[in-house]
Design a protein around this motif. Structure first.
Motif, mmCIF file in Angstrom:
data_model
loop_
_atom_site.group_PDB
_atom_site.id
_atom_site.type_symbol
_atom_site.label_atom_id
_atom_site.label_comp_id
_atom_site.label_asym_id
_atom_site.label_seq_id
_atom_site.Cartn_x
_atom_site.Cartn_y
_atom_site.Cartn_z
ATOM 1 N N GLY A 1 0.711 -1.195 0.205
ATOM 2 C CA GLY A 1 -0.216 -0.084 -0.051
ATOM 3 C C GLY A 1 0.697 1.211 0.009
ATOM 4 O O GLY A 1 0.158 2.445 0.017
ATOM 5 N N VAL A 2 2.188 1.302 0.170
ATOM 6 C CA VAL A 2 2.852 2.556 0.088
ATOM 7 C C VAL A 2 4.099 2.452 -0.645
ATOM 8 O O VAL A 2 4.768 1.180 -0.740
ATOM 9 N N GLN A 3 4.809 3.511 -1.080
ATOM 10 C CA GLN A 3 6.089 3.083 -1.802
ATOM 11 C C GLN A 3 7.031 3.095 -0.935
ATOM 12 O O GLN A 3 7.095 3.710 0.243
ATOM 13 N N THR A 4 7.940 2.274 -1.093
ATOM 14 C CA THR A 4 9.002 1.901 0.081
ATOM 15 C C THR A 4 10.400 1.670 -0.398
ATOM 16 O O THR A 4 10.619 1.066 -1.371
ATOM 17 N N ILE A 5 11.382 2.489 0.134
ATOM 18 C CA ILE A 5 12.620 2.121 0.082
ATOM 19 C C ILE A 5 13.305 1.007 0.962
ATOM 20 O O ILE A 5 12.915 1.161 2.148
ATOM 21 N N VAL A 6 13.662 -0.145 0.290
ATOM 22 C CA VAL A 6 14.001 -1.082 1.116
ATOM 23 C C VAL A 6 15.409 -1.111 0.725
ATOM 24 O O VAL A 6 16.046 -1.523 -0.354
ATOM 25 N N ILE A 7 16.251 -1.126 2.033
ATOM 26 C CA ILE A 7 17.610 -1.349 1.834
ATOM 27 C C ILE A 7 18.198 -2.814 2.667
ATOM 28 O O ILE A 7 17.927 -2.988 3.884
ATOM 29 N N PHE A 8 18.869 -3.636 1.760
ATOM 30 C CA PHE A 8 19.516 -4.698 2.396
ATOM 31 C C PHE A 8 20.787 -4.423 2.818
ATOM 32 O O PHE A 8 21.502 -3.683 2.208
ATOM 33 N N ILE A 9 21.260 -4.683 3.984
ATOM 34 C CA ILE A 9 22.735 -4.444 4.556
ATOM 35 C C ILE A 9 23.401 -5.804 4.820
ATOM 36 O O ILE A 9 22.969 -6.814 4.534
ATOM 37 N N ARG A 10 24.584 -5.567 5.170
ATOM 38 C CA ARG A 10 25.490 -6.730 5.136
ATOM 39 C C ARG A 10 25.381 -7.189 6.957
ATOM 40 O O ARG A 10 24.205 -6.782 7.321
ATOM 41 N N HIS A 11 26.083 -7.896 7.299
ATOM 42 C CA HIS A 11 26.055 -8.476 8.608
ATOM 43 C C HIS A 11 26.218 -7.351 9.820
ATOM 44 O O HIS A 11 26.638 -6.117 9.264
ATOM 45 N N PHE A 12 25.862 -7.547 10.764
ATOM 46 C CA PHE A 12 25.536 -6.524 11.766
ATOM 47 C C PHE A 12 26.737 -5.876 12.518
ATOM 48 O O PHE A 12 26.781 -4.892 13.091
ATOM 49 N N LEU A 13 27.896 -6.590 12.175
ATOM 50 C CA LEU A 13 29.215 -5.985 12.606
ATOM 51 C C LEU A 13 29.933 -5.366 11.595
ATOM 52 O O LEU A 13 31.110 -4.884 11.685
ATOM 53 N N CYS A 14 29.354 -5.341 10.277
ATOM 54 C CA CYS A 14 30.148 -4.649 9.122
ATOM 55 C C CYS A 14 30.063 -2.999 9.594
ATOM 56 O O CYS A 14 29.037 -2.375 9.730
#
Length: 211
Positions: free
Chosen positions: A41-54
């Motif tokens: 229902g809404v335009q979305t910026i989707v960001i995939f990131i690396r591991h949480f310690l990066c």
């Protein structure tokens, strides 16, 4: 909307919407959500990131956290990041970055694969990034210090790279950028341009709003 060679309809055709819509992600509390409901229902910026310690991922998300909530809301744009580490690391990552918007994880990295993200150990050229503030040496040291919160535990696949998409409100992919390496995050101000939001002045990238 699109800045690049591929047209939105071409990008949309490359996504197996049936598969990605039914893919389950988890939030910080371990509750599951279908990816379809992330951008519904809404335009979305989707960001995939690396591991949480990066450290490059952390510094990129720190800058994402500086996007004013009211700017996104007034333009009816949703901001979402998706990580690949275990749920138990998510709350600490949010505290470390100050990130305030929606946050999910894909521990099996199935959605990463469905969306075409790459796996490579390549760090890339940190000086070319608009959002990497630390050198490789200092970044690794900072990551090592953060790792003491969960000693001896991996916080995601160190070879997994991220990506940036603008999708929704339906089965439309308006933009995609697949990170070639750890320093290849798409500049946030260019993403904001695509959704008609005023630019921000980051440390390494000039803009209109000072943060």
């Amino acid at each position: 909307m699109l800045r690049g060679d591929e047209k939105p309809e071409q990008l949309s055709e490359k996504i197996n919407w049936e598969s990605v819509d039914q893919y389950e992600l988890e939030n910080e509390n371990g509750s599951k959500i279908l990816f379809a409901d992330v951008y519904k229902g809404v335009q979305t910026i989707v960001i995939f990131i690396r591991h949480f310690l990066c450290f490059t991922a952390k510094e990129y998300v720190e800058d994402l956290a500086k996007i004013p909530r009211e700017k996104l809301e007034s333009c009816r744009v949703r901001l979402v990041i998706i990580g690949c580490g275990d749920v138990k690391f998510m709350k600490q990552f949010r505290r470390d970055t100050g990130y305030w918007a929606e946050f999910y994880t894909d521990t099996k990295m199935g959605l990463y694969k469905l969306m075409g993200c790459k796996t490579t150990p390549d760090i890339g050229n940190l000086s070319s990034s608009k959002h990497a503030k630390s050198s490789a040496v200092m970044g690794i040291i900072k990551s090592a210090i953060r790792s003491t919160n969960f000693p001896g535990e991996w916080q995601g696949d160190t070879n997994q790279q991220g990506a940036a998409f603008i999708i929704g409100p339906d089965h439309d992919c308006h933009f995609r950028h697949i990170d070639a390496n750890s320093a290849d995050h798409y500049p946030i101000n260019k993403l904001l341009d695509l959704v008609n939001i005023e630019n921000i002045c980051f440390m390494k990238d000039s803009g209109v709003i000072t943060v």
